[in-house]
Design an enzyme around this catalytic site. Sequence first.
Site, PDB file in Angstrom:
ATOM      1  N   LYS A 173       0.863  -1.132   0.044  1.00  0.00           N
ATOM      2  CA  LYS A 173      -0.123   0.100   0.248  1.00  0.00           C
ATOM      3  C   LYS A 173       0.998   1.236   0.125  1.00  0.00           C
ATOM      4  O   LYS A 173       1.802   1.107   0.671  1.00  0.00           O
ATOM      5  CB  LYS A 173      -0.736   0.056   1.280  1.00  0.00           C
ATOM      6  CG  LYS A 173      -2.065  -0.908   1.111  1.00  0.00           C
ATOM      7  CD  LYS A 173      -2.945  -0.946   2.501  1.00  0.00           C
ATOM      8  CE  LYS A 173      -4.025  -1.841   2.088  1.00  0.00           C
ATOM      9  NZ  LYS A 173      -5.164  -1.701   3.301  1.00  0.00           N
ATOM     10  N   HIS A 246      -7.768 -13.275   1.805  1.00  0.00           N
ATOM     11  CA  HIS A 246      -7.215 -12.583   2.952  1.00  0.00           C
ATOM     12  C   HIS A 246      -7.027 -13.358   4.300  1.00  0.00           C
ATOM     13  O   HIS A 246      -6.161 -13.063   5.124  1.00  0.00           O
ATOM     14  CB  HIS A 246      -8.030 -11.226   3.140  1.00  0.00           C
ATOM     15  CG  HIS A 246      -7.008 -10.154   3.641  1.00  0.00           C
ATOM     16  ND1 HIS A 246      -5.979  -9.420   2.880  1.00  0.00           N
ATOM     17  CD2 HIS A 246      -6.948  -9.276   4.803  1.00  0.00           C
ATOM     18  CE1 HIS A 246      -5.247  -8.593   3.541  1.00  0.00           C
ATOM     19  NE2 HIS A 246      -5.890  -8.327   4.632  1.00  0.00           N
ATOM     20  N   ARG A 249      -3.542 -14.477   4.731  1.00  0.00           N
ATOM     21  CA  ARG A 249      -2.663 -13.597   5.479  1.00  0.00           C
ATOM     22  C   ARG A 249      -2.990 -13.495   7.011  1.00  0.00           C
ATOM     23  O   ARG A 249      -1.888 -13.245   7.618  1.00  0.00           O
ATOM     24  CB  ARG A 249      -2.885 -12.011   4.789  1.00  0.00           C
ATOM     25  CG  ARG A 249      -2.058 -11.065   5.304  1.00  0.00           C
ATOM     26  CD  ARG A 249      -2.311  -9.731   4.343  1.00  0.00           C
ATOM     27  NE  ARG A 249      -1.751  -8.388   5.015  1.00  0.00           N
ATOM     28  CZ  ARG A 249      -0.620  -7.993   5.086  1.00  0.00           C
ATOM     29  NH1 ARG A 249       0.215  -8.709   4.228  1.00  0.00           N
ATOM     30  NH2 ARG A 249      -0.586  -6.842   5.210  1.00  0.00           N
ATOM     31  N   HIS A 272       2.616  -3.033   7.611  1.00  0.00           N
ATOM     32  CA  HIS A 272       1.812  -2.414   8.318  1.00  0.00           C
ATOM     33  C   HIS A 272       2.572  -1.049   8.520  1.00  0.00           C
ATOM     34  O   HIS A 272       3.516  -1.061   9.159  1.00  0.00           O
ATOM     35  CB  HIS A 272       1.116  -2.996   9.626  1.00  0.00           C
ATOM     36  CG  HIS A 272       0.280  -4.058   8.967  1.00  0.00           C
ATOM     37  ND1 HIS A 272      -0.106  -4.936  10.193  1.00  0.00           N
ATOM     38  CD2 HIS A 272      -0.706  -4.191   8.060  1.00  0.00           C
ATOM     39  CE1 HIS A 272      -1.060  -5.866   9.431  1.00  0.00           C
ATOM     40  NE2 HIS A 272      -1.474  -5.411   8.293  1.00  0.00           N
ATOM     41  N   TYR A 281      -3.747  -8.802  15.713  1.00  0.00           N
ATOM     42  CA  TYR A 281      -3.480 -10.572  15.828  1.00  0.00           C
ATOM     43  C   TYR A 281      -3.111 -10.873  17.074  1.00  0.00           C
ATOM     44  O   TYR A 281      -3.013 -12.195  17.357  1.00  0.00           O
ATOM     45  CB  TYR A 281      -2.272 -10.674  14.614  1.00  0.00           C
ATOM     46  CG  TYR A 281      -3.021 -10.128  13.188  1.00  0.00           C
ATOM     47  CD1 TYR A 281      -3.778 -11.055  12.622  1.00  0.00           C
ATOM     48  CD2 TYR A 281      -2.197  -9.228  12.463  1.00  0.00           C
ATOM     49  CE1 TYR A 281      -4.236 -10.724  11.273  1.00  0.00           C
ATOM     50  CE2 TYR A 281      -2.948  -8.661  11.283  1.00  0.00           C
ATOM     51  CZ  TYR A 281      -3.735  -9.680  10.759  1.00  0.00           C
ATOM     52  OH  TYR A 281      -4.189  -9.303   9.477  1.00  0.00           O
TER      53      TYR A 281
END
Length: 300
Positions: A173, A246, A249, A272, A281
């Site tokens: 990203k 996803h 992941r 991130h 997580y």
Amino acid sequence: MTYAPATWRVGEFVLSLTAASEATKRAYRTDVIQFAEWASRSGLDEPGAVDRRRLRRYVAFLGVRGLSRRSVARKASALRRYFGWLARDGAIDADPSIGLAAPAGSGRLPRVLGAAEVSEMLGAGTVPDDAAELRDLLVLELLYGSGLRVAELCQLDRGACLAGDRHVEVVGKGGKHRRVPLSEPSIEMLAAWRNGGGDDFDTQHLRCPGDRDPAALFVNLRGNRLGPRDVQRILDRHATQPTHPHALRHTYATHLLDGGADLRVVQELLGHQRLATTQIYTRVSRERLREAYESAHPRA
């Protein structure tokens, strides 16, 4: 009154999103056009006529339509980016989206696959003889073994994984590059893909090999670069129950933390920007430990 594209300058806005992914650009374009159409039906023929009250009314309208809180939050984010851009460009006097609030995401924990489910989906990690199966398993190995986003996997070029290297170069990203370790099965399958497997796939399965995207590492049967729907179809053929790509992941991150990996290392591996994004997580990991305790301990 109808929506006039030139007046709302949506195309120019999308071009200004130079650091955004293609998926984000498509989503923001749709979100802004939908708002502009709604505003035009309400008699607002240009963005300068929009005030904060109208924006809040639109957000409430989205909630009444039954959209998820996450979808409403994304659309509000798109409008903040859009009106902020207009204000900086001098197209409007003031940004009416400042302070525009939307409900937060649902907070739902991501689904995490169990070790047995992953093993059944990926098999023993051996290199298959069939070229189509090789492509499918290599895609799944990269999603789980390296924690790639689906968009990152689809954007992989042939030079992303150098021969003999144990890492893959991805563009995440915001156009940020990072190097991610490859799993052992990925390394073996990638070598097989480079040493004839990819050529066999093109020869045996492409409808028109001459139309193949020459830069893409993975293509679909039309020779186009893999897209999210193609990846979903691959997963549908191998998963034991309905699973979103996803989730692989999510599973990658959770299994790393379960195995004792440092949170900041996982943050770097996932790409991130904020540690808070990775911290979800840790919650998943704690809840999995609690479930294991309650199911196994006689005094739980």
